[in-house]
Design an enzyme around this catalytic site. Structure first.
Site, PDB file in Angstrom:
ATOM      1  CB  SER A 448      -0.931   0.000   1.211  1.00 47.15           C
ATOM      2  OG  SER A 448      -0.179  -0.092   2.384  1.00 47.15           O
ATOM      3  CG  HIS A 469      -3.087  -1.104  -2.777  1.00 47.66           C
ATOM      4  ND1 HIS A 469      -3.636   0.147  -2.644  1.00 47.66           N
ATOM      5  CD2 HIS A 469      -3.041  -1.627  -1.522  1.00 47.66           C
ATOM      6  CE1 HIS A 469      -3.899   0.365  -1.371  1.00 47.66           C
ATOM      7  NE2 HIS A 469      -3.565  -0.694  -0.677  1.00 47.66           N
ATOM      8  CD  GLU A 481      -5.307   2.058  -5.484  1.00 41.87           C
ATOM      9  OE1 GLU A 481      -5.847   3.173  -5.510  1.00 41.87           O
ATOM     10  OE2 GLU A 481      -4.316   1.809  -4.768  1.00 41.87           O
ATOM     11  CG  ASN A 519      -3.933   3.946   0.956  1.00 42.84           C
ATOM     12  OD1 ASN A 519      -5.083   3.904   1.381  1.00 42.84           O
ATOM     13  ND2 ASN A 519      -3.116   2.917   1.029  1.00 42.84           N
TER      14      ASN A 519
END
Ligand SMILES: C/C=C/C(=O)SCCNC(=O)CCNC(=O)[C@H](O)C(C)(C)COP(=O)(O)OP(=O)(O)OC[C@H]1O[C@@H](n2cnc3c(N)ncnc32)[C@H](O)[C@@H]1OP(=O)(O)O
Length: 739
Positions: A448, A469, A481, A519
């Site tokens: 991440s 991800h 992702e 994120n």
């Protein structure tokens, strides 16, 4: 004036059959009509209706030899997937949809007028208007195929069933079951459908047509009668007595209010339609339903939800093309929570999984996680014992000890590495694995935070390295992702998207930048959380206000769920990255203090909230942790004005930090389209679906008004609120992101 169905405009001059195969008339008086539209899915549009009306009046209505009709699908895996959603979106004046619904009833009336039995022989998806079609039939057979599902998913599009679903379902299955089906939009599998009275008969797929023809002939000669399932006594009391009903409606109202938070007007409209129908004529009820359908289609909530449906459908297509070889065997490195989750979703979808960790104890935890989840599904009847055993048998546990793993790795087609976030460790596992992997094996890394290009530096074949991800918990979270680094080959990226899709994930392709997309956008959002807390907004107040905005949990609970240590790590990492002023305004140091004290969130029993150990694991999350509250006090400015901030100001301050970062991601090519940005936000962060994602939100509020609001905040609180260039460009002339 009669309206034109937009989806039909192009083809009205083309009179050759498009939606139905030629009618087959059998000697026993049964006519078979095969629904077989020009696309992969059968859907109902104006042309569809016109064609069946023509077929009926030309070949069925006046033919006395036809005693019954079977509607069956010509497709291998779907019956009818509902009304054509494109027709709904393309109807500019949504008020016109009332007439489109009523036109549907005119078609059903034509079919009913001859007075012969009409049978729906269902194999595959029978959803929305497709199920309503079947409900208008006199008898329903469904196959036991795993592809067969029945449901009214319109609620998920911000709509309601507009072709009689709110009126025709409950007489078959009862009011409570109908409300549950229509309000959740859930899929009903064949055995359940039979049990609840939604279908009359189940049949093996291979025998569907023969059994349907036999049933049709028997219905025609009176030797078979369609029987309603008798109601259980308790259901009679609840549904058919004035007192029972009034309690039921009260409960339904409470449930709708709780589950929608007042944010989904269609849920209330569904209840209204059913209630209205119980005290009105059928015709009035159908008209009322059609009216409410058109009203719901005009809501921004429906526009958002339809946008998400269209977006996630578009993302099912692999932009890197179909991989040359389908990955069947995947090695998962690391059997912790992430690795075990990845192994689970891979095995469930038929892949062989080589699950490897240091030693038997570590890998054993991973296999137990998978089997515990399978057992829970078995208990809820979402999996059969056979499926559970098959999933178990697909996972091959391996450890560093001995040579067995080396032999197995020789036939792996993809590796998904999910070891802890430590670059040296990731380098070591790549180098160790590559000694035994085939040359063309794709090496996906689940991270991440770490840049994929840095991870790839340790690889002999960096072109095979790609980021994947996953979000935690992997089996529950729908987003993935995919992050190619500059040197990733298209073949490796194509394989990653393909495997992700087969694991049931919606994949967005994201550039290799700190935080990737979700994120990265969460970074400024969480900094703003700190800013508001420092300004004196209460922790519970903040959670409550953001939940009422439509987030699944507030930011404080989110931090506890994700883990304060993980959140702090990502925040610190983003603060040091390339995001400059956008990561300022609040101080994340309080999270560092909490980590030092061991307040890591739910997993450690204490975070911002307390999670005392109960019989069934850590419950709680309702009572604040007094020690965390005193830590926070040390970071709060005396006499902060936060406590008096209005809810909408708090919501705007929090959300615009996320939205602006999303727009900047589009500006910088980190994501490639507003669709990717919206899907990423809704599926990855829980951005309220009824708001459609950051770009839909900007379109609905108007980029100009949104930028003005941000500029005002920037003037008052600092440059972290200044809208990015792309947002300013759209603000000029209120340009939309979704065209
Ligand atoms: C008054 C009545 C109102 C209504 O009926 S509203 C509509 C209610 N129906 C639904 O909401 C169902 C929507 N469809 C689905 O959920 C899924 O699809 C299925 C479960 C049926 C199948 O899923 P999978 O096998 O994964 O296929 P896929 O990639 O989703 O769909 C294949 C193509 O079929 C198109 N499609 C599916 N349903 C509809 C629809 N109802 N209207 C228009 N198109 C539809 C998609 O978009 C896509 O198209 P492309 O191949 O061009 O990408």
């Amino acid at each position: 004036m009669p309206m034109e169905d937009p989806a039909s405009v192009e083809s009205t001059s083309d009179k050759s059959p498009r939606f139905f195969q030629p009618v087959e008339k059998l000697d026993n008086g049964v006519a078979i009509i095969r629904i077989d539209g020009p696309e992969k899915m059968n859907t109902i549009s104006g042309d569809f209706r016109q064609e069946i009306e023509d077929i009926w009046s030309g070949q069925i209505a006046e033919d006395p030899s036809v005693k019954a009709v079977v509607f069956i699908s010509g497709k291998p895996d779907n019956y009818i997937a509902g009304a054509d959603i494109r027709m709904i979106s393309a109807t500019e004046d949504k008020a016109d949809l009332k007439q489109i619904c009523m036109d549907g009833h005119a078609t059903f009336d034509i079919l009913a007028k001859k007075g012969i039995p009409v049978i729906a022989a269902i194999n595959g998806a029978c959803l929305g208007g497709g199920l309503e079609w079947a409900l208008h039939c006199d008898y329903r057979l469904a196959t036991t195929s795993p592809k067969t599902v029945l449901g009214l998913p319109e609620v998920k599009l911000g709509l309601l069933p507009g072709w009689g679903g709110t009126q025709l379902l409950h007489p078959l299955v009862g009011l409570q079951a109908a409300l549950d089906m229509i309000l959740t939009g859930k899929n009903i599998r064949p055995h359940k459908a039979l049990k609840m009275g939604l279908v009359d008969q189940l049949v093996d797929a291979a025998s569907l047509e023969a059994v349907a023809v036999e049933a049709a002939a028997s219905l025609a000669d009176g030797s078979l009668k369609s029987k309603r399932k008798p109601k259980a006594l308790m259901n009679k009391i609840i549904e058919d007595t004035p007192m029972g009903r009034s309690i039921m409606w009260k409960k339904v109202g409470e449930k709708v209010a709780k589950s929608t938070g007042g944010n989904y007007p269609n849920a209330t409209a569904i209840v209204d339609c059913i209630k209205f129908g119980l005290s009105s004529s059928k015709q009035a009820a159908l008209e009322y339903e059609a009216q409410r359908f058109s009203e719901m289609a005009a809501t921004p909530e429906s526009e958002s939800l339809i946008g998400l449906f269209e977006g996630s459908t578009a993302l099912k297509k692999n932009r890197f093309g179909k991989p040359a070889k389908k990955v069947e065997k995947v090695a998962v490195l690391g059997a912790g929570l992430m690795g075990a989750g990845i192994a689970q979703v891979s095995a469930e979808k038929g892949m062989t999984v080589l699950l490897k960790d240091r030693d038997s104890a570590s890998v054993g935890k991973g296999t137990s996680y998978i089997m515990d989840n399978a057992a829970a599904k078995l208990k809820k009847r979402r999996m059969t014992k056979y499926e559970m055993d098959t999933v178990g048998s697909r996972v091959i546990p391996l450890t560093d000890e001995g040579d067995l793993w080396k032999r197995h790795f020789g036939s792996a087609e993809m590796v998904i590495e999910a070891v802890p976030e430590n670059l040296d460790l990731k380098h070591r596992v790549i180098q160790q694995a590559e000694q035994f992997l085939p040359e063309d094996c794709v090496f996906a890394t689940n991270t991440s935070a770490l840049p994929i290009r840095d991870i790839a530096k340790a690889s002999k074949r960096p072109q095979n390295v790609v980021g994947m991800h996953y979000f935690s918990p992997v089996p529950m979270m729908p987003l993935l992702e995919i992050i190619p680094h500059d040197g990733t080959s298209d073949a490796a990226a194509a394989a990653a998207v393909d495997v992700g899709g087969r694991q049931g994930k919606t994949c967005i392709v994201v550039k290799d930048v700190p935080g990737f997309y979700v994120n990265r956008c969460l970074g400024p959002f969480l900094v703003e959380t700190c800013a508001l807390v420092e300004a004196g907004v209460g922790l519970e107040q903040l959670d409550k206000v953001m939940k009422s905005y439509g987030l699944p949990v507030g930011p404080i609970t989110l931090a506890d769920e994700v883990g304060i240590d993980i959140g702090f790590h990502v925040q610190s990492f983003l603060s040091e990255a390339d995001m400059g002023v956008r990561m300022t305004g609040g101080n994340v140091a309080v999270m560092g203090d909490m980590v030092e004290k061991g307040f890591l969130g739910r997993k450690s029993g204490k975070g911002f909230y307390l999670y005392p150990k109960g019989k069934k694991g850590n419950k709680g999350g309702k009572e604040l942790n007094p020690e965390a509250v005193s830590l926070i006090k040390a970071h709060q400015a005396a006499g902060g004005a936060g406590a008096s901030l209005a809810n909408d100001v708090i919501q705007d301050r929090m959300m615009c930090r996320f939205v602006n970062e999303a727009a900047l991601c589009l500006q910088e090519g980190i994501i490639s389209s507003p669709v990717d940005g919206d899907i990423g936000a809704v599926f990855g962060m829980g951005f309220p679906p009824f708001r459609g994602g950051p770009f839909r939100l900007l379109d609905q509020r108007g980029a100009g008004a949104y930028a003005d609001m941000m500029n005002r905040l920037a003037d008052e609180h600092g440059e972290q609120f200044r809208p990015c260039q792309l947002l300013m460009d759209h603000a000029r002339g209120d340009k939309k992101f979704h065209t």
